[in-house]
Design a protein around this motif. Sequence first.
Motif, PDB file in Angstrom:
ATOM      1  N   UNK A   1      39.560  39.542  25.772  1.00 30.64           N
ATOM      2  CA  UNK A   1      39.918  38.433  24.868  1.00 30.64           C
ATOM      3  C   UNK A   1      41.186  38.772  24.101  1.00 30.64           C
TER       4      UNK A   1
ATOM      5  N   UNK B   1      42.019  40.560  42.034  1.00 27.82           N
ATOM      6  CA  UNK B   1      41.005  39.799  41.254  1.00 27.82           C
ATOM      7  C   UNK B   1      41.159  38.295  41.505  1.00 27.82           C
ATOM      8  N   UNK B   2      41.911  37.908  42.518  1.00 26.54           N
ATOM      9  CA  UNK B   2      42.078  36.479  42.884  1.00 26.54           C
ATOM     10  C   UNK B   2      42.475  35.657  41.676  1.00 26.54           C
TER      11      UNK B   2
ATOM     12  N   UNK C   1      40.116  32.191  27.229  1.00 24.63           N
ATOM     13  CA  UNK C   1      39.558  33.160  26.274  1.00 24.63           C
ATOM     14  C   UNK C   1      40.623  34.209  25.893  1.00 24.63           C
TER      15      UNK C   1
ATOM     16  N   UNK D   1      35.650  44.991  34.230  1.00 27.69           N
ATOM     17  CA  UNK D   1      35.684  43.680  34.884  1.00 27.69           C
ATOM     18  C   UNK D   1      35.430  42.516  33.951  1.00 27.69           C
ATOM     19  N   UNK D   2      35.436  42.776  32.618  1.00 28.48           N
ATOM     20  CA  UNK D   2      35.262  41.645  31.688  1.00 28.48           C
ATOM     21  C   UNK D   2      36.608  40.956  31.456  1.00 28.48           C
ATOM     22  N   UNK D   3      36.532  39.741  30.919  1.00 30.85           N
ATOM     23  CA  UNK D   3      37.798  39.055  30.554  1.00 30.85           C
ATOM     24  C   UNK D   3      38.213  39.626  29.208  1.00 30.85           C
TER      25      UNK D   3
ATOM     26  N   UNK E   1      41.915  36.058  38.519  1.00 30.17           N
ATOM     27  CA  UNK E   1      41.112  36.101  37.280  1.00 30.17           C
ATOM     28  C   UNK E   1      41.606  37.281  36.463  1.00 30.17           C
TER      29      UNK E   1
ATOM     30  N   UNK F   1      40.975  40.150  34.515  1.00 28.60           N
ATOM     31  CA  UNK F   1      39.843  41.045  34.193  1.00 28.60           C
ATOM     32  C   UNK F   1      40.416  42.390  33.771  1.00 28.60           C
ATOM     33  N   UNK F   2      39.654  43.113  32.973  1.00 27.62           N
ATOM     34  CA  UNK F   2      40.194  44.434  32.586  1.00 27.62           C
ATOM     35  C   UNK F   2      39.577  45.498  33.485  1.00 27.62           C
TER      36      UNK F   2
ATOM     37  N   UNK G   1      42.881  32.034  31.855  1.00 25.64           N
ATOM     38  CA  UNK G   1      41.593  32.138  31.133  1.00 25.64           C
ATOM     39  C   UNK G   1      41.864  31.835  29.663  1.00 25.64           C
TER      40      UNK G   1
ATOM     41  N   UNK H   1      47.259  35.124  42.145  1.00 29.53           N
ATOM     42  CA  UNK H   1      46.145  34.422  42.819  1.00 29.53           C
ATOM     43  C   UNK H   1      45.823  35.138  44.132  1.00 29.53           C
TER      44      UNK H   1
END
Lengths: 151, 253, 336, 1004
Positions: D240, D226-227, D282, D236-238, D229, D231-232, D280, D222
């Motif tokens: 899946x 990326x706080x 996803x 910067x997408x999540x 999140x 992301x790749x 996430x 946290x």
Amino acid sequence: MTETVLEEKKIDEKWEPKIIAFLCNWCSYAGADLAGVSRIQYPPNIRIVRVPCSGRVNPYFIIKSLVDGWDGVVVSGCHPGDCHYISGNLVARRRFAILKELLEFFGIEPGRVNFMWASAAEGERFAVLIRKVTKIVKELGPNTKFQKEWC
Amino acid sequence: MSFEPKILGFLCNWCSYAGADLAGVSRMQYPPNIRVIRVMCSGRIDPKFIVEALRVGADGVIVLGCHLGDCHYLEGNYEAEKKFDMVKKFLKLIDFDNRVRLDWVSASEGARYASMITEFTDHIKTLGPSPAGGDNPDDEILEELKAIEEAAGSDRMRALVGRERKITEQENVYGETVSLDKFNEIFDLAIKDEYNRHRILGLLEKESKSVKDLAKELKIDSSIVLEHMITLKSRGQVDFGELLGITPTFHKL
Amino acid sequence: MGIETDNKEIISSIRENAKLLLSENQVDVIIGYSEGTVPLSSTPIIIRKEEDVDKLIWNNLCYINLARYLAPLMPQLCDSEGNSLKIGIVAKGCVGRAVNLLAVEKQIDLDNIKMIGFNCNGIVNRSKIDLEIGEKEILDVSISGDDIIVKGHNWEKKFPYDQYINELCKVCQIKSPSATDANCIGECQELESIHDEFSDIAEFESKSADEKWAYIKDALQVCTLCYSCRQACPMCYCNLCFVDQNMPTWFGKTTQFTDIFTFHLIRAQHLAGRCVACGACSSVCPVGIDLNIITRKLEKIAKERFDYTSGLNAETIPPMMDFKMEDEEEFMLEED
Amino acid sequence: MEKVGAVMVVGAGIGGSQTSLDLGDSGYRVYLIESTTSIGGVMAQLDKTFPTNDCAMCIVSPKLVETGRHQNIDLSINCEILDVSGEAGNFTVKVKKKSLYINPDICTGCGVCGRNCPVEAIDIFNEGIARYAATFVKYPQAVPLVYAINKECCIGCGVCAGVCKAKAVEYEREDEEVDINVGSIVLAPGFDEFIPQQANKYGYGKYKNVVTSIEFERILSASGPYAGRVLRPSDGDIPEKVAFLQCIGSRDYTGEGQPYCSSVCCMYTAKEAVIAHEHQHEVKPTIFSMDIRAYGKDFDKYIIRAQEEYGIRYIRSRISSITEVSETKDLKLRYETEDGKVIEEDYNMVVLGVGLNPPDDAKYLAEKFGIELNEFGFAKTDVFNPVQTSRPGIFACGAFSQPKDIPETVTQASAAAGCVHQILYEKRGTLITEKTLPPEIFVAGQPPRIGVFVCHCGINIGGYVDVPEVTRYASTLPNVVMADRNLYTCSADTQGIIKEKIEEYHLNRVIVASCTPRTHEPLFQETIREAGLNRYLFQMANIRDQCSWVHMKQPEEATQKAKDLVRMAVNKARRLAPIDRIKLEVTQKSMVIGGGISGMVAALNFASQEIETHLVEKETELGGFAKHIYHTLEGGDVQAYLKDLIEQVKSNKFVHVYTNAEIESLDGYIGNFKTSVIHGPKKERAEFDHGAVIVATGAKEYKPKEFLYGQYKNVVLQSELEELLNTDSVIKNKKSVVMIQCVGSRNDEHPYCSKMCCTEAIKNALLVKKLYPSTEVTILFRDIRTYGFKEKYYRKAREEGIIFLRYDEDNPPEIITEDSSLNVKVKTAKAGDLSIPTDLLVLSAGIVASHEENEELAKMLKVPLNDDNFYLEAHVKLRPVDFATEGIFVAGLAHCPKTIEDSISQANAAVSRACTILSKDEIEVEGKTAVIDMSRCIGCGMCVENCAYNAIELIEDRHFGLVASINQALCKGCGACSGNCRCSAIDILGFTSEQIYSMITARL
């Protein structure tokens, strides 16, 4: 009370709610500090009172705050399992659950009193939740239900 | 009607402005396209002035100062040289650098001034009108120039260019002289980064975008854009917006 | 078989058991109900000798929860030899629950308590009758068949029992004390848990916040903070109630609505998971405020949130003295 | 050589910090040497930790802050060891304290320099994902919170000196070399993770979306770039579909990685997959593993929960190759499933479960400290004392001796401290300085005279809050006799000003409006105590981290908020009262329950420190579980070690042994226990008092009900087989031996792994092959959990021709009996259905808790058991040997199934933890505890149930009847009791109801 609390506060956008926040020293207070260290901005409506653990927060504090004229109350502790005192937050969670249900049952706006968990590393989450509480209380308008008619 | 370029000239009061007056007194002719702004020293020229001139439509900008060593304020022109190099490097990113020039004219070189202005005007004429000029300027170029203006004016670049001479020619705080290529390695990287970052901020001005959109528009690799987003986030200039499917968007704070 | 005959049977079984206990001096005293000194009421009585057994009665006006007399003073009393008093108590269902809960909360020692259990057939909603009678003075109240007969100076009114029974008794599922025969004789049962839909308050709960607030404000407006509800409640045995505390004085005692409301709110918070739904608070309220919906809500919270019904036995730890890692926390704020 | 009462701890990760705290609390001067610029090590980089998913920062930073400001711990950061000389009891170490180019005593960590530095360097803490300035702090909650200049990246432009208001930047600050004289050294430099080299087959370094697990940890965190999140890095997408690959650089015989197993990757990959899915939804993680080595306490439950609750998919195969799909930057994985099919699958992101290497400077440290390294480059340690290096007086704990997880590291850290006691116990307390403080001014009865000090903190507060206005406002508040503002209230000179003002204005309350009390309250409390005021007559208003820094764009509101916070602080200050810390005398004797290896090691450790110990054993003779174990897998002779231990215990004059003893009663609390024991054949009673208790009651071997155990002569347990092998040779003519693993473990009844059965099975199998090479040995397993260096023996077993067949949990082997010969029918994953004739079936039975004895003792000690009936420790990660109730500790199998060397470490650790109490004749207990007003208490017992520390009990009081009473020694002051108290009978000193009431009613 210098000025009488009675004069009607119309909900205009200029009005800013005053929210008291009871933060547990080990997790949420540290999370608030981290939001500061990382310069994450959030609205200036809350006034933070440090308590050793969310377990310390007695329902008297919460109801007295509303009676005394605060527009909103938020209590924040460690995530279940993180508590520095092992089960302080778990004991408190039941008390908060009952208070929340009773307030709703009596017709008090649910947004007046809020409970949340925020850990020492979640500065971001702390700011997001404080923004959310401020928005909720602002939409509710001034706290009239607990207002004293005369001092 | 053939293209008549609009050229802005910054002339330092003690040398180049006097040179220009001398050209006038000696009735030396040169094309009327230049509009002159007198400044006390070429060092006075803030990098933003040059870029702003281009942004508001100037087809060419020329900065004239005293010859190195003649400067009334001793080192003004040395500083001007460094700042100008920085602006040139910035403009090179959008190959606009050929529309600006820095040169030295002493108070006695009226002829040199006239020939230089003529030569520069012809050079701009051959280049043609600035895409940022005229009645319908190309928006993208305006965006780029605006980004360069803010990047060149940012604290970080001022700190670097402001101290470049001291640490590369004399000595830094540790008493060592930093080699020019080590400095330039940091300096050039900083220029590219700050430009891209301010371009990103410009694009986010209108609406929140995702890393992939920004990468497409800036035509740079999306992983670099992501690194910039992290730096901007730690500076508190951007923050995560809402999530579109699996793609988070960013919005300007 | 009307209410009248039920009452007679109950009275005889109570007296018989009381005589048995006193004769075998299993108990030193017995707390029970006796005829009310004023109409539409009954008076608690403490008897010591066998011959007073006939004073014990049961009618549908015995609204007081006798367990109220067990704490906080009774445990300190002792008989001539100095060991603590053995107490018999006439126990309808809710009295039995109160006794169990007082035991869990270490106010009484179950070994000294002997309950005389019987199948309670409910108590009358006094304030409803009072309201309908209005100003006229009541001289006599009696039950015949399934009706309550109220007589005054040259007038008489009949109230069908099933319409004027207390709402709590209508939905009550614990008619007789839930206790082992170690400390209960007569009608006793051993209940593990009860199933309750709480449909009676569902209608009130579905109202909007403003409607609920309006109803509550209107109901509590007349409260004069006389605290009789607190005095009648078996669970309110604190020797310094929160409203009387100072250093700091948390809540005021003026009759502004905010002080009235906070008193009832905090008292409800204190009774969550402890209230035994005996209805004594509503029955004794001089201005006839109906607190039963709050009672039902408290029971609903205990049942649905913590799967706990107060007073079924003296072992299970009440919800507020316990916690579980997987307690529900749907009310916690989350990032959206 | 004169012994020195000081210890040097090298490396300030969680291991080094724990050792320093234990030693600091036991009266030694500790020199804690850290190579980077902040303590915390790798744990500070972690987001969450298994198996509890606690946030790492939450649980480690209180310990780091305590280490940072402990009176007996001398912390020096950014250091290098130059030279070591001397021997056990007296070492001299030459240490080079590299300059930070910033004066750590003046720097307040406000961060202005970092924000203005024009140079951007790679942020090593965030594993290169983010960048930060050349003037940096390692992470926001660093301890000590001081900035440093990274000399390589810094171009020396001088901007930071310009902006630093505290004038802390000193470019000409030299490196310092200092000789430190200590009695013992503990090495805790931790580990360095394996980084795949260039052109590795995973594409790490080439493909953006292939990251190492420590990088993924920063992505998850946290407080990471990326706080929190997921992301790749490519776009910067999540991601899946995320693939986690196990054993990268571990169990690797190709020479690129290390041959041993890194013990922790199976668990941290599962945790990272769980947390990624939690952050996430996803994200759908898949883990490619060989064995799943979840051998620790509650580890198996974690893996089962990961699969069932979080839907983590496990595929048992090793990836052969990874190629990148150029346009989408996804990754194509090729792998072969167990039944031979080759599958290609696309994943959005790949996380490499990298193993643990010895620290990069391991060779350097080994050479300087003169200790030997083992074949894998880790510190070589003694078989029966895993913290003792090859050189006496020097100990090693944590991953430096073998890859291990945080609980084991913390246990070994305390164990190392335990071993230090044995050498330096006479020198305890010789080198620590007791501060002489003036007598406290008696303030009771005086009207409150409050002094308010408002801080600018350079521009951090002053830049956004109108400090002069807040100061003026503060001076108008009632009872405030003095309000003052200064640039840096926490600087050394301002402490002097505060003391002067206290004298000048006769202040009896002090308020500082500046930053967070979490880090600065103790500093100011010390200052006002030195001025004669009780520490607790102090209150802070946090107008920086919770006001100016978070409302930078709203200066008016920030100023108004600062005023409100000051007014609330003044209101509370009015009701502050002096609190004195309670002193408790300590009986410097100890009691150990259980006479197995753990119990005996603990008793002997106490005895070697001349601490009288009472060892209580339920059986008639000592030995416990290890009685029928002959050798460890590594060849240690257990029987000889056991015999030697028993002799030492019996002959030692400090140890009183009570055999076939039963504890009649055990009551009291920390420092003051009183026990009575019925022991011996004649049932005599022995009574003694003691200051601490160590529970080492061990556990039992599972007696299987399944697999026809007990009905057939040739169905034996591993322990019985070991006895047969080491006594006579009845198994000479056995043609085929079949072993079945996980008997009675990892099933519904005992949902945990007993950790040592795989090791026992392989040890016995190797012994069978050595004695009778012709016998065929087959091991039917679910997972072979030979973690750490034990992997070497698993490989040796396969080389010796021992057959390993995997079966699934849902179809275990069946035993078919035709007359005397047995037939094992099993459905194996790889080789289909088999039926193996055998004439010796060996069952690897697990370890189960002795349910009744534990329950009975737990009730007496008022300590909790977990659902498997083992003892539940205070905190699985950071207090693995303590109980929540102070003064009681646990060691050995009673805590959870473990190997002999783990038990020995835990025993020494428990001794060290106990010595933090027994080393003192009186202990000072936290002052801010709960207090009871007996007149209000009605004795309902609610608080007794709510207290996690059993600090409250109901007593019969002459005046007030049954009321609650607080044991100040055990109470932590959390307030869980006061929160539920209806009669407000309980109050918490320092946070009393009156104080909180006055802060609430300060609203204007």
